[in-house]
Write a protein that holds these residues in place. Sequence first.
Motif, mmCIF file in Angstrom:
data_model
loop_
_atom_site.group_PDB
_atom_site.id
_atom_site.type_symbol
_atom_site.label_atom_id
_atom_site.label_comp_id
_atom_site.label_asym_id
_atom_site.label_seq_id
_atom_site.Cartn_x
_atom_site.Cartn_y
_atom_site.Cartn_z
ATOM 1 N N HIS A 112 0.757 -1.205 -0.032
ATOM 2 C CA HIS A 112 -0.052 0.056 -0.184
ATOM 3 C C HIS A 112 0.750 1.370 0.127
ATOM 4 N N HIS A 113 1.058 1.787 -1.338
ATOM 5 C CA HIS A 113 1.783 3.110 -1.244
ATOM 6 C C HIS A 113 0.942 4.179 -1.097
ATOM 7 N N THR A 114 1.558 4.920 -0.283
ATOM 8 C CA THR A 114 0.561 6.364 -0.312
ATOM 9 C C THR A 114 1.489 7.405 -1.061
ATOM 10 N N TYR A 115 0.587 8.237 -1.909
ATOM 11 C CA TYR A 115 1.073 9.178 -2.782
ATOM 12 C C TYR A 115 0.502 10.379 -2.508
ATOM 13 N N LYS A 116 1.219 11.447 -2.510
ATOM 14 C CA LYS A 116 0.437 12.949 -2.321
ATOM 15 C C LYS A 116 -0.173 13.185 -3.553
ATOM 16 N N SER A 117 -1.407 13.770 -3.591
ATOM 17 C CA SER A 117 -2.140 14.275 -4.599
ATOM 18 C C SER A 117 -1.267 15.213 -5.415
ATOM 19 N N SER A 118 -0.523 15.856 -4.991
ATOM 20 C CA SER A 118 0.430 17.023 -5.559
ATOM 21 C C SER A 118 1.338 16.155 -6.431
ATOM 22 N N GLU A 119 1.756 15.266 -5.940
ATOM 23 C CA GLU A 119 2.772 14.317 -7.183
ATOM 24 C C GLU A 119 2.012 14.121 -8.226
ATOM 25 N N LYS A 120 0.974 13.527 -8.278
ATOM 26 C CA LYS A 120 0.128 13.300 -9.319
ATOM 27 C C LYS A 120 -0.216 14.508 -10.175
ATOM 28 N N ARG A 121 -0.479 15.411 -9.654
ATOM 29 C CA ARG A 121 -0.637 16.739 -10.318
ATOM 30 C C ARG A 121 0.547 17.427 -10.813
ATOM 31 N N HIS A 122 1.624 17.385 -10.337
ATOM 32 C CA HIS A 122 2.996 17.704 -11.039
ATOM 33 C C HIS A 122 3.155 16.817 -12.222
ATOM 34 N N LEU A 123 3.004 15.429 -12.181
ATOM 35 C CA LEU A 123 3.003 14.483 -13.348
ATOM 36 C C LEU A 123 2.244 14.801 -14.350
ATOM 37 N N LEU A 124 1.047 15.075 -14.257
ATOM 38 C CA LEU A 124 0.040 15.588 -15.090
ATOM 39 C C LEU A 124 0.284 16.916 -15.868
ATOM 40 N N LEU A 125 0.771 17.672 -15.033
ATOM 41 C CA LEU A 125 1.238 18.855 -15.709
ATOM 42 C C LEU A 125 2.437 18.926 -16.660
ATOM 43 N N ALA A 126 3.559 18.121 -16.164
ATOM 44 C CA ALA A 126 4.917 17.639 -17.063
ATOM 45 C C ALA A 126 4.337 17.004 -18.176
ATOM 46 N N LEU A 127 3.318 15.996 -18.089
ATOM 47 C CA LEU A 127 2.696 15.389 -19.123
ATOM 48 C C LEU A 127 2.212 16.374 -20.377
ATOM 49 N N LEU A 128 1.372 17.140 -19.848
ATOM 50 C CA LEU A 128 0.715 18.123 -20.596
ATOM 51 C C LEU A 128 1.805 19.200 -21.408
ATOM 52 N N VAL A 129 2.532 19.608 -20.898
ATOM 53 C CA VAL A 129 3.713 20.576 -21.395
ATOM 54 C C VAL A 129 4.469 19.756 -22.505
ATOM 55 N N ASN A 130 5.041 18.550 -22.066
ATOM 56 C CA ASN A 130 5.730 17.566 -22.860
ATOM 57 C C ASN A 130 5.012 17.284 -24.253
ATOM 58 N N GLY A 131 3.669 16.789 -23.858
ATOM 59 C CA GLY A 131 2.668 16.585 -25.002
ATOM 60 C C GLY A 131 2.506 17.623 -26.098
ATOM 61 N N LEU A 132 2.312 18.830 -25.452
ATOM 62 C CA LEU A 132 2.248 20.249 -26.436
ATOM 63 C C LEU A 132 3.323 20.297 -27.281
ATOM 64 N N VAL A 133 4.749 20.215 -26.539
ATOM 65 C CA VAL A 133 5.873 20.559 -27.041
ATOM 66 C C VAL A 133 6.309 19.586 -28.372
ATOM 67 N N MET A 134 5.791 18.189 -28.077
ATOM 68 C CA MET A 134 5.994 17.152 -28.848
ATOM 69 C C MET A 134 5.340 17.451 -30.281
ATOM 70 N N LEU A 135 3.783 17.759 -29.927
ATOM 71 C CA LEU A 135 2.885 17.748 -31.229
ATOM 72 C C LEU A 135 3.304 19.029 -31.846
ATOM 73 N N LEU A 136 3.745 20.155 -31.337
ATOM 74 C CA LEU A 136 4.449 21.442 -32.045
ATOM 75 C C LEU A 136 5.592 20.924 -32.807
ATOM 76 N N GLU A 137 6.577 19.969 -32.278
ATOM 77 C CA GLU A 137 7.706 19.782 -32.958
ATOM 78 C C GLU A 137 7.472 18.856 -34.003
ATOM 79 N N PHE A 138 6.471 17.871 -33.945
ATOM 80 C CA PHE A 138 6.115 17.062 -34.866
ATOM 81 C C PHE A 138 5.549 17.801 -36.023
ATOM 82 N N ALA A 139 4.657 18.449 -35.875
ATOM 83 C CA ALA A 139 4.053 19.385 -37.053
ATOM 84 C C ALA A 139 4.841 20.084 -37.581
ATOM 85 N N GLY A 140 5.804 20.959 -36.862
ATOM 86 C CA GLY A 140 6.728 21.748 -37.210
ATOM 87 C C GLY A 140 7.887 20.984 -38.101
#
Length: 309
Positions: free
Chosen positions: A10-38
Amino acid sequence: MHDHSHNHHHHTYKSSEKRHLLLALLVNGLVMLLEFAGGLHTHSLALLSDAGHMLTHIFALGMSYFAIVLASRRFDDRRSFGYFRAEVLATFINALFLFCVTGLIVYHAIALLITPVPVREKEMVGIACIGLITNIVSVFLLKSDSEKDMNIRSAFMHVISDTASSVLIIAGGIVIYYKKLYFIDPLLSLLISVLILVWAWRLFKESANILLEATPKHIDIHAVKETLLSQVPEIKEIHDIHIWVITGNLYAATLHVRVANIPMAEGNSIMGKIRALLHENFSINHATIQLETDSDEKCLHQAGIHHSV
Ligand SMILES: [Zn+2]
Ligand SMILES: [Zn+2]
Ligand SMILES: [Zn+2]
């Protein structure tokens, strides 16, 4: 007898950790799409390769997120280890996928080295600048924590090398602008594909070792035997010892231990000592110990017979 605690399930994770990961995923995803289209728009393989590199980040971040979600799922009798290995399996598949991405980049880079194609270098530099800015922001976000946490430190070293490759793409674009040397673009792609390959190879090796139930690399079976034999004098001999990784840093062990013909209660306290030693010295928190006495018939496992089919 199976009284050792199972709270590592039973690992316990802070919800902030999850939020940071989601934010990083979003930023990387956007940059990847931009670079791919570019990359498609400017005919720059270097940008497309960097988009492929961004994909490795998305895999890594996605894995961490996936691991947190799965670790909170309950284990049951059907999956007594829960979904821990799902993470390992996914990492293995990711590594294979990244090998394909690298192969694709190398194939196109060679074709472009033979017959260079003009790129739209001004837009290429513009898009690479956006990549550079996100990398620099990541460097500053990770810098303060990198001294405390080893994982963050390796992520920090990674974004440093990412920043360097962004700078190289920008520099390459500027040289192309002035000198029209279009072979620079596929050359940069080859460089980036090496970075992806190094990363993919590490993922492949680590996950394959876990799937092969290899002994974790920081544990030496002989050292484990020596420690137990020297610290617990009642032990006469140890055989058929297996130590493996369930996932991440959850280690399991099974071993046969030969002792004198003693009462059960004494045997219990010996097993307790062994369990404590394994936990304290080698971080093994899931040990199964089989006690055998001198009066037993020779244990078949002694010769490792069950290992040959
Ligand atoms: Zn990277
Ligand atoms: Zn065995
Ligand atoms: Zn045995």
